[in-house]
Design a protein around this motif. Structure first.
Motif, mmCIF file in Angstrom:
data_model
loop_
_atom_site.group_PDB
_atom_site.id
_atom_site.type_symbol
_atom_site.label_atom_id
_atom_site.label_comp_id
_atom_site.label_asym_id
_atom_site.label_seq_id
_atom_site.Cartn_x
_atom_site.Cartn_y
_atom_site.Cartn_z
ATOM 1 N N PRO A 3 44.850 44.144 20.353
ATOM 2 C CA PRO A 3 43.593 44.530 21.014
ATOM 3 C C PRO A 3 42.651 45.378 20.141
ATOM 4 O O PRO A 3 41.450 45.103 20.104
ATOM 5 N N ALA A 4 43.184 46.384 19.465
ATOM 6 C CA ALA A 4 42.310 47.272 18.692
ATOM 7 C C ALA A 4 41.668 46.519 17.524
ATOM 8 O O ALA A 4 40.473 46.658 17.250
ATOM 9 N N GLY A 46 36.008 36.529 33.015
ATOM 10 C CA GLY A 46 37.203 37.287 32.619
ATOM 11 C C GLY A 46 36.905 38.679 32.096
ATOM 12 O O GLY A 46 37.782 39.542 32.119
ATOM 13 N N THR A 47 35.706 38.906 31.590
ATOM 14 C CA THR A 47 35.482 40.160 30.848
ATOM 15 C C THR A 47 34.337 41.027 31.364
ATOM 16 O O THR A 47 34.150 42.132 30.861
ATOM 17 N N ARG A 48 33.563 40.553 32.343
ATOM 18 C CA ARG A 48 32.353 41.325 32.641
ATOM 19 C C ARG A 48 32.605 42.622 33.393
ATOM 20 O O ARG A 48 31.758 43.516 33.372
ATOM 21 N N ASN A 49 33.743 42.754 34.065
ATOM 22 C CA ASN A 49 34.009 43.990 34.806
ATOM 23 C C ASN A 49 34.919 44.927 34.022
ATOM 24 O O ASN A 49 35.909 44.486 33.453
ATOM 25 N N LYS A 55 45.808 55.439 31.699
ATOM 26 C CA LYS A 55 44.448 55.715 31.237
ATOM 27 C C LYS A 55 44.233 55.150 29.829
ATOM 28 O O LYS A 55 43.202 54.577 29.523
ATOM 29 N N LYS A 56 45.264 55.312 29.011
ATOM 30 C CA LYS A 56 45.177 54.814 27.638
ATOM 31 C C LYS A 56 45.080 53.277 27.650
ATOM 32 O O LYS A 56 44.286 52.684 26.927
ATOM 33 N N ASN A 109 39.338 48.151 28.168
ATOM 34 C CA ASN A 109 37.889 48.285 28.353
ATOM 35 C C ASN A 109 37.148 48.157 27.019
ATOM 36 O O ASN A 109 36.076 47.550 26.963
ATOM 37 N N SER A 110 37.704 48.726 25.951
ATOM 38 C CA SER A 110 37.018 48.644 24.646
ATOM 39 C C SER A 110 36.885 47.199 24.207
ATOM 40 O O SER A 110 35.863 46.773 23.676
ATOM 41 N N LYS A 111 37.960 46.463 24.439
ATOM 42 C CA LYS A 111 37.956 45.047 24.085
ATOM 43 C C LYS A 111 36.882 44.317 24.903
ATOM 44 O O LYS A 111 36.109 43.517 24.381
#
Ligand code: BJ8
Length: 423
Positions: free
Chosen positions: A247-248, A315-318, A203-204, A210-212
């Motif tokens: 990522p963060a 690459g990122t829309r979903n 989940k983490k 997802n945030s990215k």
């Protein structure tokens, strides 16, 4: 600095070749990126990242490794970063966007192989990629025939190559294969790291990725504004750095740029004049430092407002749904998310066509440029129906087939300028 030289030497890089690569990269960045006008201030972060792409970021990865963390390299957006993060490892993109050691490469691969595959081999054979050298595991995926077959050879050069099978049809059987492959991958990553993935860590991992994605999606939405507040080159760079950065930190940096862009939009401030023709680019992924076509387009009187690409919206829309509470259900959610990727290796592949039409509209594009790498059958084959569908909707389309060399720059510029004239 000397410290970095020592670091690279210890990783087995060829210092002379590596210096030459960094010099070309630095010069290209100067001429293409730093020469732009009206850049958002927040792009300073990406200028810094690029200036340190083989030094500070590699040092960070080596520090993580020294602390027991593993690094996994990947060539494709089908490799789920969520699982890698859940096993306390770091994922880095290995796709390369420049020719290197071409003569050496052609001893291993036929000449008529796409530039992207040749480049991955060139970076390995030329010993110039610190990301590749610091990866504890490298994932190759059975996507196009070029990649699939070239991995048989790459395995000789990179013994820690793990092969992931990818379905070719969006059928229930294809979906089941993808899920099974993600379970097998989870197990392989667990074995590599010695960390058991559980629901909390998954989940983490999902939340971080997802945030990215959400930050990049926000950036893409802001480019819909007229006039557009950021160049396509700068937006592409953010999409490219997506694959390398922490990522963060990446998420924060993109969100800061977005805050700045919102202020620009409020003031109707654009990076180019309001009447600049707007282009959607669609096709093969553009890995760092492949900036050739975007640079040609944006120095030919147009601006790029979207990328239908794996280094972009494909690459990122979903997002991945993180609402489940068991490992199996979360893996289901991950498989669902990735199964939506409309790569041209799928047959049939109507989703991609629909997505291109949708993006042309939502991005307020005046025209579409389809970018295909020479010898890339999946994308070059799809380029023809894509062009037909767009022209049926009266959206002007230009099909470009090219490679990583600079030989066709003059000719491409002439074609792009003529196309932009019409818009
Ligand atoms: S999900 S697009 S990243 S496979 S350009 S190597 S297709 S011959 S890159 Fe890709 Fe994954 Fe698909 Fe995306 Fe082959 Fe074509 Fe070369 Fe390509």
């Amino acid at each position: 600095s000397e410290d970095y030289k020592e670091m690279w030497a210890n990783m087995g890089l060829d210092l002379e070749a590596h210096d030459a690569l960094l010099e070309v990269l630095g010069k290209g960045y100067q001429d293409i990126y730093l020469a732009q006008k009206n850049r958002p201030e927040g792009m300073g972060y990406f200028d810094f990242v690029m200036s340190e792409v083989h030094s500070l970021r590699i040092k960070e990865l080596l520090d993580e490794k020294a602390a027991g963390r593993k690094v996994i390299g990947a060539y494709c957006v089908f490799v789920p970063e969520e699982i890698v993060l859940a096993a306390n490892a770091t994922l880095v993109g290995l796709c390369s966007g420049a020719d290197f050691a071409t003569e050496e490469v052609e001893k291993f691969l036929p000449r008529n192989t796409c530039s992207l595959i040749k480049s991955s081999f060139g970076f390995k054979l030329g010993k110039v990629c610190p990301y590749l050298e610091c990866s504890d595991m490298i994932v190759g995926e059975n996507t196009c025939d070029g990649k699939k077959k070239s991995y048989e050879t790459l395995k000789i050069l990179v013994p820690n190559l793990y092969i992931m099978d990818i379905p070719q049809m969006k059928s229930p059987e294809g979906r089941a294969l993808l899920k099974a492959e993600y379970i097998r991958f989870k197990e392989a990553v667990e074995e590599l790291t010695g960390v058991t993935v559980d629901a909390d860590s998954l989940k983490k991992g999902i939340e971080i990725v997802n945030s990215k994605r959400k930050a990049v999606q926000r950036l893409m939405r802001l480019r819909k504004a007229i006039p557009v507040p950021i160049s396509g080159l700068d937006a592409l760079l953010a999409n490219q750095v997506f694959f390398y950065d922490n990522p963060a930190r990446f998420t924060d940096s993109v969100n800061k740029i977005c805050d700045e862009l919102e202020a620009r939009i409020e003031k109707k401030e654009g990076v180019f004049p309001e009447d600049t023709p707007r282009i959607l680019v669609s096709g093969c992924p553009m890995a760092v430092p492949n900036w050739k076509l975007p640079w040609i387009i944006e120095t030919s009187g147009a601006v790029i407002v979207g990328e239908e690409s794996c280094v972009g919206e494909r690459g990122t829309r979903n997002l991945t749904n993180d609402s489940a509470n068991t490992v199996d259900e979360l893996i289901e959610a991950i498989a669902d998310r990735y199964f939506n990727i409309d790569c041209a290796i799928f047959t049939p592949n109507p989703d991609r066509l629909n997505h291109i039409l949708e993006m042309a509209e939502t991005c307020n594009a005046d025209g579409v440029i389809h970018y295909g790498l020479q010898f890339c059958q999946p994308y070059l084959m799809e380029a023809i129906p894509v062009e037909k569908a767009l022209e049926e909707k009266n959206i002007p389309t230009l099909r470009i087939d090219t490679d990583y060399t600079m030989e066709d720059v003059g000719q491409l510029k002439t074609r792009v300028e003529a196309f932009v004239e019409l818009l």
